[in-house]
Motif scaffolding. Structure first.
Motif, PDB file in Angstrom:
ATOM      1  N   SER A 293       5.740 -13.558  12.817  1.00 16.63           N
ATOM      2  CA  SER A 293       5.827 -12.390  13.689  1.00 16.63           C
ATOM      3  C   SER A 293       4.487 -11.673  13.672  1.00 16.63           C
ATOM      4  O   SER A 293       3.996 -11.290  12.603  1.00 16.63           O
ATOM      5  CB  SER A 293       6.946 -11.452  13.230  1.00 16.63           C
ATOM      6  N   VAL A 294       3.897 -11.486  14.842  1.00 16.55           N
ATOM      7  CA  VAL A 294       2.578 -10.859  14.984  1.00 16.55           C
ATOM      8  C   VAL A 294       2.741  -9.579  15.791  1.00 16.55           C
ATOM      9  O   VAL A 294       3.269  -9.610  16.910  1.00 16.55           O
ATOM     10  CB  VAL A 294       1.576 -11.795  15.673  1.00 16.55           C
ATOM     11  N   THR A 295       2.302  -8.473  15.218  1.00 14.12           N
ATOM     12  CA  THR A 295       2.322  -7.186  15.914  1.00 14.12           C
ATOM     13  C   THR A 295       0.893  -6.713  16.108  1.00 14.12           C
ATOM     14  O   THR A 295       0.175  -6.457  15.137  1.00 14.12           O
ATOM     15  CB  THR A 295       3.115  -6.134  15.124  1.00 14.12           C
ATOM     16  N   ALA A 418      -9.065 -10.042   2.895  1.00 13.45           N
ATOM     17  CA  ALA A 418      -8.059 -11.001   2.418  1.00 13.45           C
ATOM     18  C   ALA A 418      -6.815 -10.263   1.968  1.00 13.45           C
ATOM     19  O   ALA A 418      -6.899  -9.228   1.316  1.00 13.45           O
ATOM     20  CB  ALA A 418      -8.618 -11.851   1.279  1.00 13.45           C
ATOM     21  N   LYS A 419      -5.661 -10.807   2.317  1.00 12.91           N
ATOM     22  CA  LYS A 419      -4.372 -10.270   1.895  1.00 12.91           C
ATOM     23  C   LYS A 419      -3.473 -11.452   1.497  1.00 12.91           C
ATOM     24  O   LYS A 419      -3.683 -12.580   1.922  1.00 12.91           O
ATOM     25  CB  LYS A 419      -3.696  -9.466   3.013  1.00 12.91           C
ATOM     26  N   GLN A 420      -2.466 -11.146   0.669  1.00 14.04           N
ATOM     27  CA  GLN A 420      -1.532 -12.171   0.224  1.00 14.04           C
ATOM     28  C   GLN A 420      -0.118 -11.643   0.322  1.00 14.04           C
ATOM     29  O   GLN A 420       0.173 -10.526  -0.096  1.00 14.04           O
ATOM     30  CB  GLN A 420      -1.832 -12.601  -1.210  1.00 14.04           C
ATOM     31  N   ALA A 421       0.763 -12.456   0.919  1.00 16.22           N
ATOM     32  CA  ALA A 421       2.194 -12.154   0.966  1.00 16.22           C
ATOM     33  C   ALA A 421       2.885 -13.032  -0.072  1.00 16.22           C
ATOM     34  O   ALA A 421       2.864 -14.256   0.036  1.00 16.22           O
ATOM     35  CB  ALA A 421       2.753 -12.423   2.358  1.00 16.22           C
ATOM     36  N   GLU A 429      -0.590  -5.875   6.611  1.00 19.63           N
ATOM     37  CA  GLU A 429      -1.367  -5.183   7.635  1.00 19.63           C
ATOM     38  C   GLU A 429      -2.852  -5.395   7.369  1.00 19.63           C
ATOM     39  O   GLU A 429      -3.327  -5.201   6.250  1.00 19.63           O
ATOM     40  CB  GLU A 429      -1.040  -3.695   7.654  1.00 19.63           C
ATOM     41  N   MET A 430      -3.586  -5.793   8.411  1.00 20.07           N
ATOM     42  CA  MET A 430      -5.016  -6.086   8.281  1.00 20.07           C
ATOM     43  C   MET A 430      -5.776  -5.407   9.403  1.00 20.07           C
ATOM     44  O   MET A 430      -5.316  -5.364  10.555  1.00 20.07           O
ATOM     45  CB  MET A 430      -5.268  -7.604   8.321  1.00 20.07           C
ATOM     46  N   THR A 431      -6.916  -4.870   9.065  1.00 24.61           N
ATOM     47  CA  THR A 431      -7.839  -4.276  10.033  1.00 24.61           C
ATOM     48  C   THR A 431      -9.136  -5.074   9.975  1.00 24.61           C
ATOM     49  O   THR A 431      -9.825  -5.074   8.951  1.00 24.61           O
ATOM     50  CB  THR A 431      -8.103  -2.799   9.722  1.00 24.61           C
ATOM     51  N   ARG A 445      -0.286  -6.354  12.273  1.00 33.28           N
ATOM     52  CA  ARG A 445       0.700  -6.526  11.202  1.00 33.28           C
ATOM     53  C   ARG A 445       1.309  -7.916  11.322  1.00 33.28           C
ATOM     54  O   ARG A 445       1.685  -8.336  12.423  1.00 33.28           O
ATOM     55  CB  ARG A 445       1.789  -5.450  11.276  1.00 33.28           C
ATOM     56  N   LEU A 446       1.406  -8.608  10.202  1.00 34.22           N
ATOM     57  CA  LEU A 446       1.877  -9.986  10.180  1.00 34.22           C
ATOM     58  C   LEU A 446       3.064 -10.099   9.225  1.00 34.22           C
ATOM     59  O   LEU A 446       3.033  -9.556   8.122  1.00 34.22           O
ATOM     60  CB  LEU A 446       0.766 -10.941   9.731  1.00 34.22           C
TER      61      LEU A 446
END
Length: 826
Positions: A293-295, A418-421, A429-431, A445-446
């Protein structure tokens, strides 16, 4: 009291440490101590010396203690200095890393080389499809082996450099291997008719490699600092019908060097980076796809006079900086974002201003264990015909072996975001900045909703269900992927795209799973159709996808309004998955499917009751048809019938120039309960065949050995009926002798082999005559022969199963008889 005891304990520890240090520095000290004690005893009781001996010993101990403290101080200062250099110095001194190359030599042949060969095989294979020279009609990658020699890393040492606020390791990369094996089979275009084998046996790559640890050391990003130097050694072989020496294939080394250089530059030259994850736990699962899901939230700090035309050859752009600073100054900037994942694209609505906000959410499909999310920013111009492309940015993602997902992108000043789920369902959330400098940044937001795996399991979106997910993974062997049926329901669609000005279309859906094809009915004048059509497929192992194509019916040719692929693995038996699948290669449109896995009752009855149903067959007689629609300009058709029965396809002969054909042709199928669909088609020798109707033959309620004679109206056309006679034949197998069965099988095998031999002879004559229409008919005969051969194999399998069942029953009877107590006479 406690303080005194603690002070005494510290003094005792310091004394012991000093004594141990003196023992290491002064190996003769154990011999000097007894000698000193002996001298003190002589002075005390025999010959009195003076008090200088204890004083000298005290002075010597004090000197040694001072040297020991200074050594500790120097070591502590050196450690702190190294730490300071590592954290603050822009470049550290070169450090040797021969130990690393020695370790690489040990692990390369058995671990790294096979894994990297498989990875690069898929990458190079994809690039070869789109980047082949004109003189090559078709090229295929047959073998890819990097050889036993690993690359040499940091031959001149390695060092840490500072890039922004991140530490980066830089080391030399030198790979010179002469015993690799990359085999390409090329089919040459005219005038070079034939095939040629191209062998890459040596390669040299030289450059500087950058390693960036991210996520507190849980992953490493790697890339080349600049485009490396590449040299390739090529050898030529021959193949096919013509021998081609190396001198007749000029430009191959240059083309391959260019191909390898462009591939490396596109995927792993700064700031493009690959990720190597270092998970604490390896669940040993391979991801084959997923749902994301991509917002698209908003963009900020868009600067008009920094937007310049893109040099991308695939996107149209009519904006330059003067246009933005001039014309756009008179009106507000209107923009939208296009999200791209592979062939799947979606667009947001149009928003106004230099800080636009969209809050648009899309469901995207991932194929494989990694993917690239691309975000393209466009300007909306109502007066223009073409969209004005401004800039873009991208986020890469990858599945990690501990069931987490890593997202990374290019940050400001070529840094890293870099982010990790940790699990599915967690929002990230990434900028990220746009590619052009000082243009602005995008906030997204992913949510990774689901990962699907090659072993049949599916990750769960709730972290609290990790135990259930682990149980599902460990018990995947219980979920057999063969012998089951997939029940696929095409429920509805929404927001389907069309080129019609009214915004409506006449949609229908085609499904393909393995060799099985199905199609829904046409829903007229709507972009939100409801079908609720149910289709059944025999489940296929090995990662087979359900291929979906959506069309809008039109008189002048149906319009393709999207396609998609769905991985059907990982569905437990008895469960139902309800999903909305976004259509690819279009701007909008989703289809809703309900997918359920059920037991194959045919297989169960085959095992439990000795193939009660499978022991018979379906006899279908295609008699005639009437009132068919005219598919040719002359007002007639060349009709024939193609029968789809499960995975089996058969066809009749072609009756030319008529709308009331008479076939009188008999076809036989094994009785396994599959739906029987008849497709009436118009034959064309050159152009593709066109459909002139279809229908479904119902036979499930038909009594055994009784014939149903009926006319069935054709669907999808204005008129047309087809006359069939269908019989469910279940012979009495006990009346047949084994000799008759063997003779019938041998005669049928001889008949099939003779038929195929005659068709091959016919092929040779048609090829020599150049008869295209005859070749088309011969191909249909080949397909019929293949279907007959497949039916014969099914019959053999059925007879084998019956024989095994009889042997098993006989074995049980013998065992029961031998185990029964014998009667004894008294």
């Amino acid at each position: 009291m406690v303080k005194r005891r603690w002070t005494g304990f510290q003094a005792k520890e310091a004394a012991m440490e000093l004594l141990n240090q003196m023992m290491r520095d002064k190996p003769l000290l154990p011999f000097l101590i007894p000698l000193g004690l002996f001298a003190w005893a002589v002075e005390r009781w025999l010959v009195p010396f003076s008090n200088w001996v204890p004083l000298a010993a005290a002075v010597w101990v004090t000197i040694q203690y001072g040297k020991f403290q200074r050594r500790l101080l120097v070591e502590d200062m050196n450690r702190r200095w190294k730490q300071l250099l590592l954290n603050t110095a822009p470049v550290t001194p070169l450090e040797p890393c021969e130990w690393f190359n020695k370790l690489l030599v040990e692990v390369w042949p058995n671990y790294m080389e096979p894994k990297l060969s498989r990875t690069f095989f898929s990458m190079v294979e994809k690039r070869l499809k789109y980047r082949k020279p004109k003189w090559i009609e078709k090229i295929e990658l047959q073998e890819f082996s990097l050889g036993p020699c690993p690359p040499n890393l940091g031959r001149n040492g390695m060092q840490w450099i500072t890039s922004g606020d991140q530490q980066v390791m830089r080391l030399g990369f030198d790979w010179d291997v002469n015993d690799m094996s990359i085999l390409l089979l090329a089919k040459l275009a005219k005038p070079l008719i034939g095939t040629a084998r191209i062998v890459i046996n040596s390669i040299q790559i030289k450059g500087d490699l950058l390693l960036r640890p991210i996520l507190d050391g849980q992953a490493v990003l790697y890339s080349f600092e600049s485009t490396p130097e590449i040299r390739i050694g090529v050898a030529f072989g021959s193949g096919g019908s013509q021998t081609l020496p190396a001198t007749e294939l000029p430009g191959v080394p240059t083309w391959l060097v260019k191909l390898f250089t462009e591939t490396i530059a596109k995927i792993m030259v700064e700031p493009r980076r690959h990720c190597y994850s270092l998970p604490p736990v390896d669940l040993r699962k391979k991801a084959t796809g997923g749902f994301l899901s991509v917002t698209v939230v908003s963009a900020s700090n868009l600067v008009r006079n920094s937007m310049k035309s893109s040099n991308s050859g695939t996107r149209q752009s009519t904006i330059v900086s003067s246009h933005l600073s001039g014309n756009l100054g008179k009106k507000a900037l209107k923009t939208f974002v296009e999200v791209e994942v592979g062939d799947l694209t979606r667009r947001t609505s149009v928003s106004e201003g230099l800080n636009p906000r969209w809050d648009a959410t899309f469901n995207m499909i991932l194929h494989g264990e990694s993917g690239i999310l691309k975000f393209h920013l466009y300007e909306w111009d109502q007066s223009g015909v073409r969209l004005n492309y401004l800039t873009s940015c991208e986020i890469k993602m990858k599945y990690v072996a501990d069931d987490s997902t890593v997202f990374w992108a290019i940050g400001h000043r070529s840094g890293v975001v870099a982010k990790q789920a940790e699990n599915c369902g967690k929002e990230v959330e990434m900028t990220i900045p746009f590619e052009e400098a000082n243009l602005g940044e995008l906030t997204v937001r992913l949510i990774l909703k689901e990962w699907q795996f090659s072993d049949g399991s599916v990750s769960l979106s709730n972290s609290t269900n990790s135990a259930a997910q682990l149980l599902l993974y460990n018990s995947h062997n219980l979920q057999m992927r063969t012998g089951r049926k997939l029940k696929v329901t095409v429920v509805e669609g929404r927001s389907l795209s069309t080129k019609d000005k009214s915004g409506k279309c006449d949609p229908y859906v085609k499904l393909q799973y393995g060799k099985a094809f199905y199609r829904t009915k046409i829903i007229s004048h709507t972009s939100d159709p409801v079908w609720k059509h149910i289709f059944e497929f025999d489940e296929i192992g090995g990662g087979e996808y359900l291929k979906i194509k959506c069309y809008s019916a039109d008189i002048f040719g149906d319009e393709n309004i999207g396609c998609a692929r769905v991985n059907l693995e990982g569905i437990s038996e008895g469960s139902c998955r309800d999903i909305w699948v976004p259509l690819e290669k279009v701007n909008s449109g989703e289809l809703r499917f309900q997918i359920e896995v059920v037991k194959n009752e045919d297989n169960e009855s085959l095992k439990n009751s000795g193939m009660k149903q499978g022991s018979g067959w379906i006899e279908l007689v295609l008699v005639e048809a009437k009132d068919l629609v005219a598919a040719d300009i002359r007002g007639t058709s060349d009709p024939y019938v193609r029968v789809h029965y499960g995975n089996i396809k058969k066809r009749t002969k072609v009756i030319y120039k008529t709308l009331i054909p008479q076939w009188n042709q008999t076809l036989e199928f094994p009785d396994n309960g599959s739906p029987m669909i008849l497709h009436v088609k118009d034959h064309n020798a050159v152009l593709p065949t066109s459909s002139i109707g279809h229908c479904t033959v119902e036979y499930e309620a038909l009594p055994p050995n009784q014939t149903a004679d009926k006319w069935i109206p054709l669907q999808g056309v204005k008129s047309g009926e087809i006359h069939v006679r269908i019989t469910r034949k279940i012979p009495d197998l006990q009346k047949k002798s084994n000799l008759d069965t063997v003779m019938s099988s041998l005669s049928k095998a001889h008949k099939i082999s003779t038929q195929i031999r005659d068709i091959l002879k016919k092929f040779q004559g048609l090829i020599e005559d150049g008869d295209l229409e005859g070749l088309s008919l011969a191909l249909s005969e080949v397909e019929s022969a293949e279907d007959e051969q497949e039916e014969y194999m099914i019959q053999l399998q059925r007879e084998k199963t019956l024989l095994i069942n009889k042997i098993s029953e006989l074995g049980h009877e013998i065992s029961r008889t031998s185990s029964a107590p014998t009667k004894m006479s008294y």
